[in-house]
Every structure is written in structure tokens, then in C-alpha cells.
Motif scaffolding. Structure first.
Motif, PDB file in Angstrom:
ATOM      1  N   ALA A 268       0.817  -1.273  -0.127  1.00 37.28           N
ATOM      2  CA  ALA A 268      -0.013   0.088  -0.062  1.00 37.28           C
ATOM      3  C   ALA A 268       0.868   1.276   0.025  1.00 37.28           C
ATOM      4  O   ALA A 268       0.539   2.293  -0.513  1.00 37.28           O
ATOM      5  CB  ALA A 268      -0.942  -0.099   1.240  1.00 37.28           C
ATOM      6  N   GLU A 271       2.610   1.389  -3.423  1.00 32.81           N
ATOM      7  CA  GLU A 271       1.555   2.116  -4.481  1.00 32.81           C
ATOM      8  C   GLU A 271       1.118   3.550  -4.433  1.00 32.81           C
ATOM      9  O   GLU A 271       1.076   4.119  -5.397  1.00 32.81           O
ATOM     10  CB  GLU A 271       0.141   1.279  -4.494  1.00 32.81           C
ATOM     11  N   ALA A 272       1.023   3.867  -3.195  1.00 32.15           N
ATOM     12  CA  ALA A 272       0.806   5.705  -3.105  1.00 32.15           C
ATOM     13  C   ALA A 272       1.716   6.173  -3.666  1.00 32.15           C
ATOM     14  O   ALA A 272       1.341   7.473  -3.993  1.00 32.15           O
ATOM     15  CB  ALA A 272       0.608   5.635  -1.366  1.00 32.15           C
ATOM     16  N   SER A 369      -3.860   1.811  10.017  1.00 30.78           N
ATOM     17  CA  SER A 369      -3.159   1.119   8.763  1.00 30.78           C
ATOM     18  C   SER A 369      -4.430   0.319   8.039  1.00 30.78           C
ATOM     19  O   SER A 369      -4.403  -0.190   7.170  1.00 30.78           O
ATOM     20  CB  SER A 369      -2.363  -0.176   9.303  1.00 30.78           C
ATOM     21  N   ASP A 370      -5.729  -0.160   8.904  1.00 29.98           N
ATOM     22  CA  ASP A 370      -6.447  -0.774   8.426  1.00 29.98           C
ATOM     23  C   ASP A 370      -7.612   0.052   7.894  1.00 29.98           C
ATOM     24  O   ASP A 370      -8.375  -0.609   7.174  1.00 29.98           O
ATOM     25  CB  ASP A 370      -7.474  -1.569   9.835  1.00 29.98           C
ATOM     26  N   ARG A 371      -7.309   1.290   7.852  1.00 30.08           N
ATOM     27  CA  ARG A 371      -8.260   2.283   6.798  1.00 30.08           C
ATOM     28  C   ARG A 371      -7.490   2.914   5.801  1.00 30.08           C
ATOM     29  O   ARG A 371      -7.986   3.709   5.184  1.00 30.08           O
ATOM     30  CB  ARG A 371      -8.775   3.312   8.072  1.00 30.08           C
ATOM     31  N   LEU A 372      -6.235   2.577   5.687  1.00 29.98           N
ATOM     32  CA  LEU A 372      -5.326   3.280   4.844  1.00 29.98           C
ATOM     33  C   LEU A 372      -5.729   2.742   3.291  1.00 29.98           C
ATOM     34  O   LEU A 372      -5.847   1.571   3.210  1.00 29.98           O
ATOM     35  CB  LEU A 372      -3.961   3.157   4.984  1.00 29.98           C
ATOM     36  N   THR A 373      -5.570   3.647   2.607  1.00 30.21           N
ATOM     37  CA  THR A 373      -5.561   3.506   1.050  1.00 30.21           C
ATOM     38  C   THR A 373      -4.559   4.295   0.284  1.00 30.21           C
ATOM     39  O   THR A 373      -4.318   5.007   0.842  1.00 30.21           O
ATOM     40  CB  THR A 373      -7.241   3.648   0.429  1.00 30.21           C
ATOM     41  N   PRO A 374      -3.808   3.512  -0.852  1.00 32.38           N
ATOM     42  CA  PRO A 374      -2.718   4.184  -1.414  1.00 32.38           C
ATOM     43  C   PRO A 374      -3.444   5.737  -1.863  1.00 32.38           C
ATOM     44  O   PRO A 374      -2.785   6.489  -1.781  1.00 32.38           O
ATOM     45  CB  PRO A 374      -2.472   3.149  -2.614  1.00 32.38           C
ATOM     46  N   ASP A 375      -4.684   5.835  -2.537  1.00 32.45           N
ATOM     47  CA  ASP A 375      -4.943   7.112  -3.017  1.00 32.45           C
ATOM     48  C   ASP A 375      -5.123   8.048  -1.736  1.00 32.45           C
ATOM     49  O   ASP A 375      -4.804   9.332  -1.962  1.00 32.45           O
ATOM     50  CB  ASP A 375      -6.615   6.912  -3.463  1.00 32.45           C
ATOM     51  N   LEU A 376      -5.430   7.538  -0.436  1.00 30.82           N
ATOM     52  CA  LEU A 376      -5.616   8.610   0.447  1.00 30.82           C
ATOM     53  C   LEU A 376      -4.145   8.996   1.006  1.00 30.82           C
ATOM     54  O   LEU A 376      -3.851  10.388   0.951  1.00 30.82           O
ATOM     55  CB  LEU A 376      -6.214   8.078   1.512  1.00 30.82           C
TER      56      LEU A 376
END
Length: 433
Positions: A268, A271-272, A369-376
Motif C-alpha cells: 500500500a 503504490e501510494a 493501517s486498517d483504514r489506509l488506502t494508496p489514494d488517501l
């Protein structure tokens, strides 16, 4: 005077918090010993300090933890806000949170054989002062058993004090027994010592935490500026040249290696940053990267001393560990914090640091970490890189940190406090002066 320092056996990062203070005491002419299970002996001696191995190696301690059948604390109810606050920790049932911390973690840092060995050494060597890592309560017991003065050294948020205060001031008539006392009182009694609040808080606390990070306050504190120490290391020569593009460090810190923590995945994080016009230096091991394709703008290193790397960086993405935060603070670098899952990270620092950095405009609490997205993460990183106010705020925090007393500057205070406490402590313990 003689100073015995006790560090957590599990990770080097706790030792690295204590090392600058140990050096300051030694440089002032005091005898210093650092006690821990033998797994950290090489790390202690590599830091230029004298090690005292106690108890069984970490593998043995791990077996003891496994044999207890303790279960991890269940995740709490869903958060009511998108950004957790350290001040809210334990708001539902602080007693249950404290009981879980004691029985699922803290007591396993104090196995019987280690405690017996530590007390035996302390009674033989007779230190004047015991400094103990804030998670190693064996230090308080050993100090009481040998009559030494003793103090905690914080390496994170003072969650034990936070939870005990929240519980005590909570529901009237709550008759549940204090989990800290239920654990520590029988251990103290084994060595002929009575339980007092000093077993929980120390006779005073060496407070390394920055003023902008939330704190419950509490017992007497001696503030000190934490100096960034990353352990013995060499600087990769290819990092000496100034970067041609903004340089971003991505790291999950040394304490997160081995996959035993609920941290953000390398996939993740990579990718970000993949499509950004930046140079990324990522500190991941070969195991971390297995099965992943590196973006063209990323270089990876198994280990880089952050105190050397970060001055050349425009931002750092990290897990919120104290050592990483201090290295970034010392370099005046904006920080993007991605703590592990809230249930496992809320009580030792990352949430408090992320809250404080965001409040002061020197960083961003990206997401757990459980709410992280690459876009964010990509969006927040671009925001930090494009807005110079983050760098300006980080520089202000750096200057504020420089105003705190260094470890060397607090040595006279430690000497005076030790003199005031150790004689009375020896009298109570029955140990002759």
C-alpha cells in the motif's frame, strides 16, 4: 554514583531511547550498567554500554507468554470519528483497557527468572539509582528490593497513568481491584517490600515526550530533550549526493520488523508513491518486499540511519514510533503518520504524536493501517509537499525541541533527586547504606 538501567527485551528501539541518557551519566563520571535479557547484549555493547544479562533469552520469554494462554484484547467498538484522539483512550472502560494491558503485555515483560536475576544483581551491585523503561516494572521492584532511588524513563505516551486516572475518576462505587496493584503487590512482597504508588509511577519520571503530544500529566516529571539515536550504522555512499527531486522517506521503523505488528503493508505504501515526481527512499527488508514490484522512483535499503537521511528529505511517511518521530523532529521534516490498527497502537504513542503533529500543522494523521488506502496517502503526501507551511511548522517544532534540556543538562537534577530518595529507600528496604 552507580546507575542501573533496565530496558525492554523485545526491541532495540527502547534501548535507543535510553542510550543518550546512559552516555550522559557515564560522561559525568558515573558507573552505568544496562540490564536486559541476553538477546540484547550485543546491541547494548554495540552502543558502547556495559550489559548485564538477566533471565532467560527472549525465546524463553516468548515460550512463557505462549504457555499462559493469554488472548489479545479484542478490538473496541467502531470509532465515532475518523481521526482517533489519544485523550479518548479508555473512554468506554478504562479499567478493562488497563487490565488487558497488564495481563496481555506488561506482566510478560517481567518473567520470574529475569526478575529474580535482576534483584540478585541489584542487591549485589547496590546501585544508587535505577532508571527503568516505562514498560519494564521489574526496575521499580529491583530498586525497592535494594534500596535504590528509581525513576521511569518515558519512551511513549504515559498510558498507564492515563488509564488509572480515568478509571479512578470514573464511575463512583467501582470496586474492581487496581490491575497494576494486583500484579505488582505479590512481586514486591516476594522481596519483602510493600506496594506503594511509586511502584507504578517511579519516584519521578524522566519525560522525553514533546510538549505538543497529549499527556495525562501526573507525578513529578523531569523534562529532557530526546536525542535521535539510530544505533551503530554506516551511511550508504549513494545517499550523500543531494536529491534532484523532492526526497521522501518511507519507513515503518526498526520495531516493526518481523511482521508481528499490525502495521501498514509495504504494498500500500509503495503504490501510494508510485506515480509521484519524487525520489523515495524506503527502509524495507527483503522479506517485506517479497512478491512486490518496486516503482521506478523507489530505492530500498534494509537499514539507513534516519538522523543522517532525513535532513535531505522533504517529508517522511512512518508508523508513529517514538524513535522515528524524534529523528524527523530533530531534522525539521514534515511527518505523515500511519499508525497500526487503533486497538494495538492507541496506548504507546503513535496516536498522540499524529494528533499533535496535525494540530501544530507539522504533519498529517493519514489513517490507521486498517483504514489506509494508496489514494488517501498519495493525496495527503502531495498536500504536504505542495504546501510550504508544513515545513515551516516542522521547523518551529524543531526549534522548540532545542529549548528543552539535553540529557547532560539533567544529570545534576538526577544526582540531587537520587541523593534525596536513596537513603530513605535503603532504610525502608532494610539494605544498609
Amino acid at each position: 554514583m552507580r546507575v542501573l538501567i533496565l530496558t525492554l527485551p523485545m526491541v532495540k528501539s527502547h534501548l535507543y531511547v535510553l542510550a543518550p541518557l546512559a552516555w550522559a551519566l557515564r560522561s559525568a563520571g558515573h558507573e552505568v550498567r544496562v540490564a536486559c535479557q541476553s538477546d540484547l547484549t550485543d546491541a547494548i555493547t554495540a552502543a558502547g554500554l556495559t550489559a548485564v544479562p538477566v533471565g532467560v533469552p527472549m525465546s524463553g520469554a516468548a515460550e512463557e507468554v505462549a504457555s499462559t494462554g493469554s488472548e489479545a484484547a479484542p478490538p473496541p467498538r467502531p470509532l465515532s470519528t475518523s481521526t482517533p484522539l489519544q485523550a479518548d483512550y479508555g473512554g468506554d472502560d478504562p479499567w478493562a483497557e488497563l487490565d488487558s494491558a497488564v495481563n496481555n503485555f506488561l506482566r510478560h515483560c517481567c518473567p520470574d527468572q529475569m526478575l529474580d536475576d535482576l534483584v540478585g544483581f541489584a542487591r549485589s551491585w547496590r546501585p544508587d539509582l535505577v532508571l527503568w523503561d516505562w514498560m519494564t516494572y521489574a526496575g521499580a521492584i529491583a530498586a525497592r528490593a535494594c534500596g535504590a532511588a528509581h525513576a521511569r524513563v518515558l519512551g511513549g505516551t504515559d498510558a498507564v497513568v492515563q488509564l488509572r486516572e480515568a478509571w479512578r475518576s470514573g464511575v463512583p462505587g467501582d470496586t474492581r481491584q487496581d490491575p497494576m496493584r494486583a500484579w505488582l503487590e505479590p512481586l514486591l512482597d516476594r522481596y519483602g517490600c510493600a506496594f506503594t504508588e511509586e511502584a507504578v509511577t517511579g519516584q519521578w519520571t524522566v519525560d522525553t515526550q514533546p510538549e505538543w503530544a497529549w499527556s495525562p500529566g501526573g507525578p513529578r516529571r523531569v523534562p529532557v530533550r530526546q536525542l535521535a539515536y539510530n544505533g551503530p550504522s554506516a551511511v550508504p555512499r549513494d545517499l550523500e549526493a543531494p536529491p534532484e527531486r523532492p526526497r521522501v522517506c518511507v519507513t515503518m521503523g526498526g520495531s516493526q520488523r518481523g511482521g508481528t505488528y499490525s502495521e501498514a503493508s509495504p504494498a500500500a505504501l509503495l503504490e501510494a508513491v508510485a506515480d509521484l515526481d519524487v525520489e523515495v527512499i524506503a527502509t524495507f527488508t527483503a522479506a517485506d518486499l517479497r512478491g512486490h514490484t518496486l516503482p521506478d522512483n523507489v530505492r530500498t535499503y534494509d537499514y539507513v540511519p534516519l538522523s543522517v537521511l532525513l535532513p535531505s528529505c522533504a517529508a517522511v511517511v512512518h508508523h508513529g514510533g517514538f524513535g522515528t518521530m524524534v529523528s524527523a523532529l530533530e531534522s525539521g521534516v514534515p511527518q505523515l503518520v500511519v499508525p497500526g490498527e487503533f486497538w494495538s497502537n492507541k496506548w504507546y504513542g503513535p496516536v498522540a504524536y499524529a494528533n499533535g503533529l496535525q494540530e501544530r500543522g507539522a504533519g498529517v494523521y493519514v489513517a490507521d493501517s486498517d483504514r489506509l488506502t494508496p489514494d488517501l496517502l498519495r493525496t495527503r503526501l502531495k498536500e504536504v509537499l505542495d504546501n510550504p507551511s508544513y515545513r515551516e511548522a516542522a521547523e518551529l517544532l524543531r526549534l522548540e525541541a532545542l529549548g528543552r534540556p539535553t540529557p547532560s543538562a539533567i544529570v545534576p537534577t538526577l544526582e540531587k533527586l537520587t541523593a534525596a530518595h536513596s537513603t530513605a529507600a535503603r532504610s525502608l528496604s532494610g539494605v544498609p547504606r
